[in-house]
Design a protein around this motif. Structure first.
Motif, PDB file in Angstrom:
ATOM      1  N   THR A 119       0.828  -1.304  -0.118  1.00  0.00           N
ATOM      2  CA  THR A 119       0.122   0.131   0.038  1.00  0.00           C
ATOM      3  C   THR A 119       0.820   1.138  -0.029  1.00  0.00           C
ATOM      4  O   THR A 119       0.239   2.337  -0.391  1.00  0.00           O
ATOM      5  CB  THR A 119      -0.914   0.097   1.152  1.00  0.00           C
ATOM      6  OG1 THR A 119      -0.075  -0.028   2.460  1.00  0.00           O
ATOM      7  CG2 THR A 119      -2.111  -0.923   1.175  1.00  0.00           C
TER       8      THR A 119
ATOM      9  N   TYR B 237       1.977   1.321  -4.161  1.00  0.00           N
ATOM     10  CA  TYR B 237       0.891   1.337  -5.045  1.00  0.00           C
ATOM     11  C   TYR B 237      -0.315   2.017  -4.646  1.00  0.00           C
ATOM     12  O   TYR B 237      -0.796   1.661  -3.273  1.00  0.00           O
ATOM     13  CB  TYR B 237       0.430  -0.051  -5.619  1.00  0.00           C
ATOM     14  CG  TYR B 237       1.695  -1.002  -6.080  1.00  0.00           C
ATOM     15  CD1 TYR B 237       2.391  -0.492  -7.241  1.00  0.00           C
ATOM     16  CD2 TYR B 237       2.080  -2.336  -5.424  1.00  0.00           C
ATOM     17  CE1 TYR B 237       3.382  -1.247  -7.674  1.00  0.00           C
ATOM     18  CE2 TYR B 237       3.229  -2.797  -5.783  1.00  0.00           C
ATOM     19  CZ  TYR B 237       4.014  -2.210  -6.986  1.00  0.00           C
ATOM     20  OH  TYR B 237       5.050  -2.957  -7.542  1.00  0.00           O
ATOM     21  N   LYS B 238      -0.827   2.816  -5.335  1.00  0.00           N
ATOM     22  CA  LYS B 238      -2.324   3.332  -4.974  1.00  0.00           C
ATOM     23  C   LYS B 238      -3.354   2.374  -4.818  1.00  0.00           C
ATOM     24  O   LYS B 238      -4.204   2.422  -4.049  1.00  0.00           O
ATOM     25  CB  LYS B 238      -2.411   4.584  -5.749  1.00  0.00           C
ATOM     26  CG  LYS B 238      -3.755   5.335  -5.477  1.00  0.00           C
ATOM     27  CD  LYS B 238      -3.873   6.533  -6.155  1.00  0.00           C
ATOM     28  CE  LYS B 238      -5.150   7.428  -5.252  1.00  0.00           C
ATOM     29  NZ  LYS B 238      -5.205   8.630  -6.256  1.00  0.00           N
TER      30      LYS B 238
ATOM     31  N   ARG C  69      -5.499   3.821  -1.865  1.00  0.00           N
ATOM     32  CA  ARG C  69      -4.817   4.808  -0.861  1.00  0.00           C
ATOM     33  C   ARG C  69      -5.540   5.898  -1.487  1.00  0.00           C
ATOM     34  O   ARG C  69      -5.209   6.651  -2.606  1.00  0.00           O
ATOM     35  CB  ARG C  69      -3.429   4.743  -1.001  1.00  0.00           C
ATOM     36  CG  ARG C  69      -2.821   5.576  -0.076  1.00  0.00           C
ATOM     37  CD  ARG C  69      -1.403   5.445   0.016  1.00  0.00           C
ATOM     38  NE  ARG C  69      -0.390   4.774  -1.053  1.00  0.00           N
ATOM     39  CZ  ARG C  69      -0.047   5.523  -1.973  1.00  0.00           C
ATOM     40  NH1 ARG C  69      -0.146   6.854  -1.808  1.00  0.00           N
ATOM     41  NH2 ARG C  69       0.747   4.913  -2.916  1.00  0.00           N
ATOM     42  N   THR C  70      -6.285   6.757  -0.350  1.00  0.00           N
ATOM     43  CA  THR C  70      -6.779   8.044  -0.567  1.00  0.00           C
ATOM     44  C   THR C  70      -6.093   9.169  -0.296  1.00  0.00           C
ATOM     45  O   THR C  70      -6.223  10.150  -0.689  1.00  0.00           O
ATOM     46  CB  THR C  70      -8.042   8.087  -0.184  1.00  0.00           C
ATOM     47  OG1 THR C  70      -8.211   7.889   1.269  1.00  0.00           O
ATOM     48  CG2 THR C  70      -9.214   7.083  -0.965  1.00  0.00           C
TER      49      THR C  70
END
Length: 255
Positions: free
Chosen positions: A46, A49-50, A70-71
């Motif tokens: 995480t 990589y988004k 992932r925000t």
């Protein structure tokens, strides 16, 4: 490793099959980074990589898969089936995923942004069958179209099957590009069949799930050793179903 009669075998573990692909010099470039789910691997994946997919090592039909996005630097949005939840740290994300796993083994895989057709994300299924000793045939290929914003494209999760040519045309690909993709899918299928045959000569069928990302690159998401025949009946063109059944008869899968 599951055996059907004495003639063909099936391997359920996605992790085992992924390791085989990664050990193959020709195929490893087509495999998105994949790791066993642990707190350490969750932090790593995480962080880099988004989008990451959370997949059971033994699941099928798209069951149990969640998408992690992932925000912000520490916040994550997770979508599984129709449910979505958010977490504010990797630790709380790990706790929620552990509850989903319920003690079962899971994988983390780099998320691929799928190409779309008519607004629907899609991936390819390339089916390989071996009706005669040592002779693999790229028997059928088709597309699995997911609903917009769904986690998986699988037919049993509300997806729809379609033909490769018409799907790629709707995405703006030319006839020449479509033929090149079909050739590349057959080549990937044959390379994968040879890879699996080195592990055992008793594999008789393989179903490759292959993603096309938005840059035009192909990725092998996973390989099924007992691919579904019967969803093909949903296509108007029944020839693909008949082809799989015809080859399947030669090694006892179908009657």
């Amino acid at each position: 490793m599951r055996t059907k009669g004495s003639r063909s075998i099936s391997v359920k573990s996605k992790w085992t099959k992924t390791k085989w692909l990664l050990a193959d010099r020709a195929l490893r470039q087509f495999v998105p980074e994949t790791k066993l789910f642990t707190l350490s691997s969750l932090n790593d994946m995480t962080g880099r990589y988004k989008m990451v997919y959370f997949k059971p090592t033994g699941g099928s039909g798209g069951n149990g898969i969640a998408r992690i996005v992932r925000t912000s630097s520490r916040k994550f949005r997770v979508k599984k089936d129709a449910r979505t939840f958010e977490t504010s740290s990797t630790g709380s994300l790990y706790g929620r995923l552990k509850r989903i796993a319920r003690g079962r083994s899971y994988l983390l895989q780099k998320g691929i942004h799928l190409q779309t057709s008519g607004g629907r994300p899609f991936d390819f299924r390339m089916t390989m069958q071996k009706p005669e000793k040592g002779k693999w045939v790229p028997s059928v290929m088709f597309v699995k179209l997911g609903k917009p914003n769904t986690v998986v494209t699988n037919y049993h999760q509300g997806g729809k099957l379609a033909l490769v040519g018409e799907t790629l045309r709707r995405s703006g690909y030319s006839s020449g590009q479509i033929e090149r993709y079909k050739m590349r899918l057959r080549t990937l299928g044959l390379q994968t069949a040879r890879c699996f045959e080195r592990r055992s000569p008793r594999f008789r069928e393989l179903g490759l799930d292959v993603a096309l990302d938005r840059t035009g690159r192909l990725w092998i998401l996973e390989v099924n050793t007992r691919p579904n025949f019967y969803a093909l009946k949903s296509l108007r063109d029944k020839s693909l179903f008949r082809t799989m059944v015809r080859y399947g008869k030669k090694y006892g899968r179908t009657r």
